[in-house]
Design a protein around this motif. Structure first.
Motif, PDB file in Angstrom:
ATOM      1  N   VAL A 103      64.829  27.450 -34.032  1.00 18.84           N
ATOM      2  CA  VAL A 103      64.994  27.277 -33.611  1.00 18.84           C
ATOM      3  C   VAL A 103      66.643  27.656 -32.827  1.00 18.84           C
ATOM      4  N   VAL A 104      66.629  27.969 -31.284  1.00 16.89           N
ATOM      5  CA  VAL A 104      68.023  28.477 -31.454  1.00 16.89           C
ATOM      6  C   VAL A 104      68.576  27.087 -30.275  1.00 16.89           C
ATOM      7  N   THR A 105      68.042  26.043 -30.044  1.00 10.16           N
ATOM      8  CA  THR A 105      68.461  25.241 -29.289  1.00 10.16           C
ATOM      9  C   THR A 105      69.767  23.900 -29.719  1.00 10.16           C
ATOM     10  N   LYS A 106      70.438  23.329 -29.287  1.00  8.47           N
ATOM     11  CA  LYS A 106      70.737  22.095 -29.850  1.00  8.47           C
ATOM     12  C   LYS A 106      69.564  20.876 -29.909  1.00  8.47           C
ATOM     13  N   ARG A 107      68.332  20.641 -29.565  1.00  7.65           N
ATOM     14  CA  ARG A 107      67.399  20.231 -29.827  1.00  7.65           C
ATOM     15  C   ARG A 107      65.891  20.645 -30.132  1.00  7.65           C
ATOM     16  N   GLN A 108      65.615  19.945 -31.284  1.00  7.16           N
ATOM     17  CA  GLN A 108      65.210  20.578 -32.334  1.00  7.16           C
ATOM     18  C   GLN A 108      63.700  20.495 -31.519  1.00  7.16           C
ATOM     19  N   PRO A 109      62.771  20.637 -31.227  1.00  4.10           N
ATOM     20  CA  PRO A 109      60.756  20.864 -30.726  1.00  4.10           C
ATOM     21  C   PRO A 109      59.849  19.843 -31.615  1.00  4.10           C
ATOM     22  N   THR A 110      59.758  18.926 -31.403  1.00  7.62           N
ATOM     23  CA  THR A 110      58.919  17.659 -31.909  1.00  7.62           C
ATOM     24  C   THR A 110      57.721  18.097 -32.621  1.00  7.62           C
ATOM     25  N   GLU A 111      57.384  17.262 -33.855  1.00  8.42           N
ATOM     26  CA  GLU A 111      56.379  18.115 -34.427  1.00  8.42           C
ATOM     27  C   GLU A 111      55.105  18.116 -33.205  1.00  8.42           C
ATOM     28  N   ALA A 112      54.883  17.447 -32.649  1.00  8.57           N
ATOM     29  CA  ALA A 112      53.709  18.024 -31.749  1.00  8.57           C
ATOM     30  C   ALA A 112      53.913  19.117 -30.492  1.00  8.57           C
ATOM     31  N   GLU A 113      55.735  19.239 -30.629  1.00  7.80           N
ATOM     32  CA  GLU A 113      55.582  20.465 -29.220  1.00  7.80           C
ATOM     33  C   GLU A 113      55.527  21.765 -29.795  1.00  7.80           C
ATOM     34  N   MET A 114      56.002  21.906 -31.874  1.00 11.04           N
ATOM     35  CA  MET A 114      55.767  22.674 -32.001  1.00 11.04           C
ATOM     36  C   MET A 114      54.152  23.427 -32.494  1.00 11.04           C
ATOM     37  N   ARG A 115      53.506  22.285 -32.695  1.00  5.60           N
ATOM     38  CA  ARG A 115      52.516  22.491 -32.700  1.00  5.60           C
ATOM     39  C   ARG A 115      51.553  22.873 -31.675  1.00  5.60           C
ATOM     40  N   ASP A 116      51.747  22.999 -30.728  1.00  9.40           N
ATOM     41  CA  ASP A 116      51.821  23.078 -29.122  1.00  9.40           C
ATOM     42  C   ASP A 116      52.495  24.569 -28.715  1.00  9.40           C
ATOM     43  N   LEU A 117      53.372  24.694 -29.321  1.00 13.80           N
ATOM     44  CA  LEU A 117      54.334  25.861 -29.510  1.00 13.80           C
ATOM     45  C   LEU A 117      53.693  26.833 -29.728  1.00 13.80           C
ATOM     46  N   LYS A 118      53.418  27.081 -31.225  1.00 19.41           N
ATOM     47  CA  LYS A 118      52.851  27.679 -32.151  1.00 19.41           C
ATOM     48  C   LYS A 118      51.279  28.276 -31.572  1.00 19.41           C
ATOM     49  N   PHE A 119      50.659  27.614 -31.332  1.00 13.44           N
ATOM     50  CA  PHE A 119      49.128  27.816 -30.437  1.00 13.44           C
ATOM     51  C   PHE A 119      49.589  28.967 -29.075  1.00 13.44           C
ATOM     52  N   ALA A 120      50.125  27.914 -28.120  1.00 14.21           N
ATOM     53  CA  ALA A 120      51.414  28.736 -26.667  1.00 14.21           C
ATOM     54  C   ALA A 120      51.089  30.685 -26.547  1.00 14.21           C
ATOM     55  N   PHE A 121      51.616  30.705 -28.331  1.00 12.98           N
ATOM     56  CA  PHE A 121      52.016  31.418 -28.281  1.00 12.98           C
ATOM     57  C   PHE A 121      51.004  32.850 -29.176  1.00 12.98           C
ATOM     58  N   GLN A 122      49.829  31.991 -29.909  1.00 16.40           N
ATOM     59  CA  GLN A 122      48.776  32.642 -30.111  1.00 16.40           C
ATOM     60  C   GLN A 122      48.004  33.299 -28.773  1.00 16.40           C
ATOM     61  N   VAL A 123      47.723  32.342 -28.216  1.00 18.56           N
ATOM     62  CA  VAL A 123      47.174  32.397 -26.977  1.00 18.56           C
ATOM     63  C   VAL A 123      48.417  34.081 -25.940  1.00 18.56           C
TER      64      VAL A 123
END
Length: 538
Positions: free
Chosen positions: A405-425
Motif C-alpha cells: 500500500v503506497v498511499t496514506k489511506r489503506q484500502p478497506t477489507e472489501a476494497e482489498m478483496r475487490d482489488l485482488k479480483f480486479a487484478f486477476q481479471v
C-alpha cells in the motif's frame, strides 16, 4: 558438403513385396499385416511386434534372421544394420546400388511401418528420468527417415490411422502404390519425427531449466482441420502439442457444430481466465468476446456469478463464450440458455444441465475434466516475419505477490478483496487494460487501447451503459475499485478512474512518475496498492 543426385527418375507404380513392421502401438497391427500377407508381402519384424504377428499365425521373419546379428543391449541395437538400412535406402534402378545389394546379400524393403516409443505419453505420465530416456526411440526414427528419404522406392507408414489408407491404395492398384502416395506419406513421416524430436528437446530444456535453448522446436499433431481461420479466406488447423493442461485440447464436445478457429481461441481465453479462481473457495464465471472478458464475477453459486458477470456488459455477451470454474448445474444452465451463446466450457456438467443445454442444438458444451493450473509453467508462442517469439506462460498469481500500500489511506477489507479480483481479471484483458470491480464482479472493462486513459474512459462509458440497461441512475463504477495491468505513466489515467467513481486502485507500479501518481491518489483520498508485477497481454 552438398550431395548431388544421379537424376534417376522414380517409378510411378511400385509393387510391395517386402515389408518391415516394428510398432510400439499395436492398434490395427494384425489386420494390417494379414492383408499385406494376402497380397504376398513378406513380413519382417522385431521383438514384441514379431511375437504378436507369429501368435496371430502370420509367417514373419525376425530382423535377426535378416541381419545375421542378434538384438543386443536390451533391444537398443537391432535394426541399425546395413542389411536393414541398405534394404531401405537402396536406389533400385542404380547399377552401383544393385551391385552393392548383390555383393552383400541385401534384399530391398518396399514398405516400412514403424510407430515410435511413446516418449510423449511417458513424459506426461510423471515417470522418472531413466524411464523417460529409455522411451527415446533411436532405431525407429532412423528407419522412418531413411524410408521417407527414399520414398521413390519405399512407402513409410508412421500412424496406425493410415493402415486402411494404405490398404485401400493397394486394392486400387493391385498390390502396388503410386509415387504421389509414397511422397504424401513421406511428408507425414518427416513431420512425425520432427514433432517427436521437438518433444524430446523441449523436455531436456525444461528438465535443465533452460528458458531459451539455442534451437527451439515446436511440434504438434493435427486434431482438426478448421473450416477457415480468423477470416473465411484463411486456412487453419488445430494441433495438439501434448501439453498436459486442461482446456480446449482435453475437452469433450458434447454437441453443436464444429468449433471455429475463433471459437477455440476465445474459449481458451475464457477458461484460462476463470481458472484464476479456486473452485473450492468460490464459484466463478467469465464471459468472453473476441478473446477479451466482457464480464467476470464470483458468487456463492454459478447462477449468481453468471448473472453478475452478465450485468457488466449484457450487449457484448450476446454470442459470447462462457467459462465456469465448477461443473455446470441446472440453475446456471437455465439462465445461460436465455440468451444466444456460442460455447460453454466447464470442468463437468450434471446430467440435468446437459439435458437443458441439449435443447439448444447450436450451443456447444465442452467438458474438460479439470481446470488448468494458473501457476503451472509452460510456453506461449507467436510468429513474426521470419521468426517466432517464445516465452514462458504468465503464471504470476496475485496471492503469491507482496502487495504494498503506497498511499496514506489503506484500502478497506472489501476494497482489498475487490482489488485482488480486479487484478486477476486484468491479467486476461488485452493491453492497455483497465478493469473496474465492485462486490466481486466486473462493472467496467476497457481493453486493447493505445492509451491507458482511453481504456479507463471506455470502461467507465460501458459501465454507464450497463447501468442504464439495468435501470440504475448512476454508473456502476461509482464506489468501485480499479485495476491496471501496467503502471500509470501519468496521473491522468488515475484521475479518469477517480472521475468514474473508483475509490481504490491496484497497479504494478514502477513508473518514473510514481510519486506524482501517488500524490494524485492521496489528494483524492484514493487507496492505492502496488503489486510489483505487470500483466501485459498483446
Amino acid at each position: 558438403m552438398t550431395v548431388t543426385s544421379k537424376h534417376i527418375p522414380a517409378p510411378d507404380l511400385l509393387r510391395v513385396r517386402r515389408a518391415l513392421i516394428s510398432v510400439s502401438d499395436k492398434t490395427g497391427l494384425i489386420d494390417f499385416a494379414t492383408r499385406l500377407h494376402e497380397y504376398g508381402v513378406e513380413l519382417i519384424s522385431t521383438g514384441g511386434t514379431a511375437k504378436a504377428l507369429a501368435e496371430a499365425g502370420l509367417p514373419v521373419k525376425d530382423v535377426s534372421e535378416v541381419t545375421g546379428f542378434p538384438e543386443i543391449m536390451d533391444g537398443r541395437v537391432k535394426t541399425l544394420h546395413p542389411a536393414i538400412h541398405g534394404g531401405i535406402l537402396a536406389i533400385r534402378d542404380d547399377p552401383e546400388h544393385q551391385a552393392a545389394m548383390k555383393k552383400h546379400g541385401i534384399v530391398g524393403i518396399d514398405l516400412v511401418a514403424v510407430n515410435l516409443y511413446p516418449f510423449e505419453e511417458t513424459r506426461l505420465s510423471g515417470a522418472d528420468n531413466e524411464t523417460i530416456v529409455e522411451n527415446i526411440d533411436i532405431g525407429g526414427p532412423a528407419m522412418i527417415r531413411a524410408a521417407a528419404k527414399n520414398h521413390a522406392y519405399v512407402t513409410v507408414v508412421t500412424d496406425a490411422d493410415d493402415y486402411n489408407l494404405v490398404l485401400a491404395e493397394l486394392d486400387k492398384n493391385e498390390g502396388s502404390l503410386k509415387l504421389s502416395f509414397r511422397r504424401m506419406l513421406a511428408a507425414r513421416a518427416f513431420a512425425r519425427t520432427a514433432s517427436y524430436d521437438a518433444a524430446i528437446s523441449n523436455w531436456f530444456a525444461e528438465a535443465l531449466e533452460i528458458d531459451t535453448p539455442k534451437w527451439r522446436a515446436i511440434g504438434g499433431e493435427l486434431e482438426t482441420i478448421m473450416r477457415y481461420g480468423e477470416n473465411p479466406h484463411q486456412k487453419a488447423g488445430f494441433y495438439l502439442t501434448g501439453e498436459k493442461r486442461f482446456g480446449v485440447s482435453t475437452a469433450q464436445v458434447l454437441q453443436g457444430k464444429q468449433l471455429s478457429y475463433n471459437n477455440i481461441n476465445d474459449t481458451d481465453a475464457a477458461f484460462e481466465t476463470v481458472a484464476e479462481f479456486d473452485p473450492e473457495k468460490t464459484a466463478a464465471v467469465a464471459i468472453i468476446k473476441h478473446a477479451n472478458p466482457c464480464g467476470v464475477a464470483k458468487g456463492k453459486t454459478l447462477k449468481e456469478a453468471y448473472l453478475k458477470a452478465l450485468a457488466c456488459d449484457s450487449v457484448s455477451a450476446f454470442g459470447g463464450i462462457i467459462a465456469l470454474n465448477r461443473p455446470l448445474d441446472e440453475d446456471c444452465a437455465t439462465e445461460i440458455t436465455k440468451i444466444f451463446t456460442e460455447v460453454i466450457i466447464a470442468p463437468d456438467a450434471t446430467e440435468t444441465a446437459r439435458e437443458i443445454i441439449a435443447r439448444k442444438k447450436n450451443l456447444r458444451l465442452l467438458i474438460t475434466g479439470g481446470l488448468p493450473d494458473p501457476r503451472a509453467p509452460g510456453l506461449t508462442m507467436r510468429t513474426v516475419s521470419g521468426g517466432m517469439l517464445v516465452q514462458t506462460r504468465d503464471n504470476g498469481v496475485i496471492d503469491d505477490l507482496d502487495l504494498k500500500v503506497v498511499t496514506k489511506r489503506q484500502p478497506t477489507e472489501a476494497e482489498m478483496r475487490d482489488l485482488k479480483f480486479a487484478f486477476q481479471v486484468a491479467k486476461h484483458v488485452k493491453s492497455n487494460a483497465i478493469v473496474y470491480v465492485k462486490d466481486n464482479a466486473t462493472v467496467g472493462i476497457g481493453a486493447g487501447q493505445m492509451s491507458r486513459v482511453d481504456s479507463a474512459r471506455i470502461a467507465a462509458h460501458k459501465a454507464l451503459d450497463a447501468a442504464k440497461i439495468a435501470g440504475i441512475s448512476e454508473p456502476l463504477t461509482k464506489g468501485s475499485v480499479v485495476a491496471s495491468d501496467a503502471f500509470f505513466p501519468f496521473a491522468d489515467g488515475l484521475l479518469s478512474a477517480v472521475e468514474a467513481g473508483a475509490t481504490a486502485v491496484i497497479q504494478p507500479g514502477g513508473s518514473i512518475r510514481d510519486d506524482e501518481v501517488i500524490a494524485a491518489a492521496d489528494e483524492n483520498n484514493i487507496a492505492m496498492v502496488f503489486t510489483g508485477m505487470r500483466h501485459f497481454r498483446h
